[in-house]
Write a protein that holds these residues in place. Structure first.
Motif, PDB file in Angstrom:
ATOM      1  N   ALA A   1      33.725 -21.135   7.125  1.00 18.07           N
ATOM      2  CA  ALA A   1      34.522 -21.748   8.200  1.00 18.07           C
ATOM      3  C   ALA A   1      35.237 -20.672   9.016  1.00 18.07           C
ATOM      4  O   ALA A   1      35.338 -20.774  10.248  1.00 18.07           O
ATOM      5  CB  ALA A   1      35.534 -22.722   7.604  1.00 18.07           C
ATOM      6  N   PHE A   2      35.705 -19.627   8.344  1.00 19.13           N
ATOM      7  CA  PHE A   2      36.398 -18.541   9.040  1.00 19.13           C
ATOM      8  C   PHE A   2      35.439 -17.773   9.949  1.00 19.13           C
ATOM      9  O   PHE A   2      35.795 -17.416  11.080  1.00 19.13           O
ATOM     10  CB  PHE A   2      37.033 -17.585   8.026  1.00 19.13           C
ATOM     11  N   ILE A   3      34.209 -17.526   9.478  1.00 16.30           N
ATOM     12  CA  ILE A   3      33.219 -16.828  10.298  1.00 16.30           C
ATOM     13  C   ILE A   3      32.881 -17.669  11.536  1.00 16.30           C
ATOM     14  O   ILE A   3      32.801 -17.142  12.656  1.00 16.30           O
ATOM     15  CB  ILE A   3      31.936 -16.545   9.495  1.00 16.30           C
ATOM     16  N   MET A   4      32.702 -18.978  11.344  1.00 16.61           N
ATOM     17  CA  MET A   4      32.409 -19.854  12.484  1.00 16.61           C
ATOM     18  C   MET A   4      33.603 -19.913  13.440  1.00 16.61           C
ATOM     19  O   MET A   4      33.427 -20.022  14.662  1.00 16.61           O
ATOM     20  CB  MET A   4      32.038 -21.255  11.999  1.00 16.61           C
ATOM     21  N   PHE A   5      34.805 -19.825  12.892  1.00 18.85           N
ATOM     22  CA  PHE A   5      36.006 -19.794  13.733  1.00 18.85           C
ATOM     23  C   PHE A   5      36.024 -18.538  14.602  1.00 18.85           C
ATOM     24  O   PHE A   5      36.378 -18.592  15.795  1.00 18.85           O
ATOM     25  CB  PHE A   5      37.263 -19.843  12.857  1.00 18.85           C
ATOM     26  N   LEU A   6      35.631 -17.393  14.036  1.00 20.64           N
ATOM     27  CA  LEU A   6      35.590 -16.158  14.803  1.00 20.64           C
ATOM     28  C   LEU A   6      34.585 -16.257  15.958  1.00 20.64           C
ATOM     29  O   LEU A   6      34.800 -15.704  17.035  1.00 20.64           O
ATOM     30  CB  LEU A   6      35.218 -14.978  13.892  1.00 20.64           C
ATOM     31  N   ILE A   7      33.491 -16.969  15.713  1.00 15.67           N
ATOM     32  CA  ILE A   7      32.452 -17.117  16.737  1.00 15.67           C
ATOM     33  C   ILE A   7      32.845 -18.136  17.802  1.00 15.67           C
ATOM     34  O   ILE A   7      32.634 -17.925  18.999  1.00 15.67           O
ATOM     35  CB  ILE A   7      31.117 -17.515  16.083  1.00 15.67           C
ATOM     36  N   TYR A   8      33.454 -19.254  17.345  1.00 18.61           N
ATOM     37  CA  TYR A   8      33.770 -20.359  18.260  1.00 18.61           C
ATOM     38  C   TYR A   8      35.276 -20.632  18.325  1.00 18.61           C
ATOM     39  O   TYR A   8      35.704 -21.775  18.427  1.00 18.61           O
ATOM     40  CB  TYR A   8      33.055 -21.634  17.808  1.00 18.61           C
ATOM     41  N   ARG A   9      36.079 -19.588  18.300  1.00 21.55           N
ATOM     42  CA  ARG A   9      37.529 -19.776  18.251  1.00 21.55           C
ATOM     43  C   ARG A   9      38.088 -20.436  19.506  1.00 21.55           C
ATOM     44  O   ARG A   9      39.180 -21.010  19.487  1.00 21.55           O
ATOM     45  CB  ARG A   9      38.240 -18.449  17.983  1.00 21.55           C
TER      46      ARG A   9
ATOM     47  N   HIS B   1      20.009 -25.104   4.806  1.00 27.00           N
ATOM     48  CA  HIS B   1      21.440 -24.926   5.062  1.00 27.00           C
ATOM     49  C   HIS B   1      21.672 -24.445   6.491  1.00 27.00           C
ATOM     50  O   HIS B   1      22.516 -24.989   7.223  1.00 27.00           O
ATOM     51  CB  HIS B   1      22.015 -23.920   4.058  1.00 27.00           C
ATOM     52  N   ILE B   2      20.909 -23.427   6.893  1.00 33.05           N
ATOM     53  CA  ILE B   2      21.078 -22.852   8.232  1.00 33.05           C
ATOM     54  C   ILE B   2      20.731 -23.868   9.321  1.00 33.05           C
ATOM     55  O   ILE B   2      21.467 -24.038  10.300  1.00 33.05           O
ATOM     56  CB  ILE B   2      20.206 -21.585   8.378  1.00 33.05           C
ATOM     57  N   ILE B   3      19.608 -24.569   9.148  1.00 30.91           N
ATOM     58  CA  ILE B   3      19.160 -25.531  10.161  1.00 30.91           C
ATOM     59  C   ILE B   3      20.136 -26.696  10.278  1.00 30.91           C
ATOM     60  O   ILE B   3      20.513 -27.103  11.382  1.00 30.91           O
ATOM     61  CB  ILE B   3      17.743 -26.034   9.833  1.00 30.91           C
TER      62      ILE B   3
ATOM     63  N   VAL C   1      24.264 -16.133  11.092  1.00 32.83           N
ATOM     64  CA  VAL C   1      25.253 -15.058  10.920  1.00 32.83           C
ATOM     65  C   VAL C   1      26.285 -15.433   9.855  1.00 32.83           C
ATOM     66  O   VAL C   1      26.657 -14.611   9.003  1.00 32.83           O
ATOM     67  CB  VAL C   1      25.954 -14.736  12.257  1.00 32.83           C
ATOM     68  N   ALA C   2      26.756 -16.687   9.885  1.00 33.88           N
ATOM     69  CA  ALA C   2      27.768 -17.139   8.925  1.00 33.88           C
ATOM     70  C   ALA C   2      27.224 -17.111   7.499  1.00 33.88           C
ATOM     71  O   ALA C   2      27.900 -16.633   6.572  1.00 33.88           O
ATOM     72  CB  ALA C   2      28.239 -18.546   9.284  1.00 33.88           C
TER      73      ALA C   2
END
Length: 242
Positions: A130-138, A189-191, A219-220
């Motif tokens: 969730a943190f990685i996705m937050f960095l991408i879509y903050r 999972h990725i898809i 990436v996440a």
């Protein structure tokens, strides 16, 4: 006691917001379901964190009963069936053998932890992804919203593993097919994560935007894999040095 039992059954089977209703919605329209929950329609759906811990308990139980992973992955013994120690040809001296045994033992313990302590692993991986996705879509979502998205997503994928991948891994755990199944599980999972974000972000429905969601999902998951490898590498190194 009967009242509690009734409430539990009602919570699981309620037609509009029960456990099984949420599963159906996450299977058929995951993006819309999560988007509505983030929009404040909490009463319409089963709580994502309750959903997470219920499925997590089932997942841990299924792994402990079926033991889908090959024993060679989760345990190490340098002896063969004849009782003779088996080492690679380049391992010749007693010091090299002792070091090799120590490394393999630590690797097996680390793999055993990841495969049997699923509850701990998922409780760490979920906020991390969730943190990685937050960095991408903050700019699109707050961290708490990303955490809700990943909680829904990871929980549904865990359920998918329980119903499909865990039984198949149990059947084929002595076969090379198990590696293919693990790869398929990762791909699923990725898809699925990319499909969820493609809908949740509510962007223009273009191939370019979907590929961005697919790339960010990759990436996440890759970041979690790298973190896992670094932790395992540190654990092995510590065991060798100390």
């Amino acid at each position: 006691m009967s009242h509690i039992t009734h409430e539990v059954i009602h919570a699981l089977t309620h037609a509009d917001k029960g456990f099984f209703y949420l599963i159906k919605e996450l299977a058929t329209q995951p993006g819309l379901t999560i988007r509505e929950y983030l929009a404040g329609k909490h009463k319409k759906y089963f709580n994502p964190f309750s959903f997470f811990f219920i499925v997590l308990g089932i997942y841990v139980l299924s792994n402990s009963v079926l033991k889908p992973f090959h024993p060679a992955v989760t345990s190490y013994s340098p002896t063969s069936q004849t009782g003779q120690v088996q080492y690679p040809k380049e391992i010749k001296t007693p010091k090299q053998r002792a070091k090799y045994d120590k490394i393999q033992t630590r690797v097996s313990k680390a793999m055993n932890f990841f495969n049997t302590k699923t509850n701990i692993v998922l409780c760490i991986s979920t906020p991390f992804i969730a943190f990685i996705m937050f960095l991408i879509y903050r700019r699109q979502l707050f961290y708490a919203e990303h955490l809700v998205v990943i909680t829904f997503t990871n929980t549904f994928l865990n359920l998918l593993s329980i119903l499909i991948f865990t039984p198949l891994l149990y059947i084929f755990k002595d076969s090379a097919i198990s590696n293919l199944l693990m790869a398929l599980m990762m791909l699923a999972h990725i898809i699925y994560l990319s499909i969820v974000y493609y809908s949740v972000l509510d962007r223009a429905k273009t191939v370019k935007n979907y590929l961005k969601c697919l790339g960010s999902s990759f990436v996440a998951i890759l970041a979690w894999g790298i973190l896992s490898m670094l932790v395992v590498g540190g654990y092995i190194t510590y065991g060798i040095l100390f």
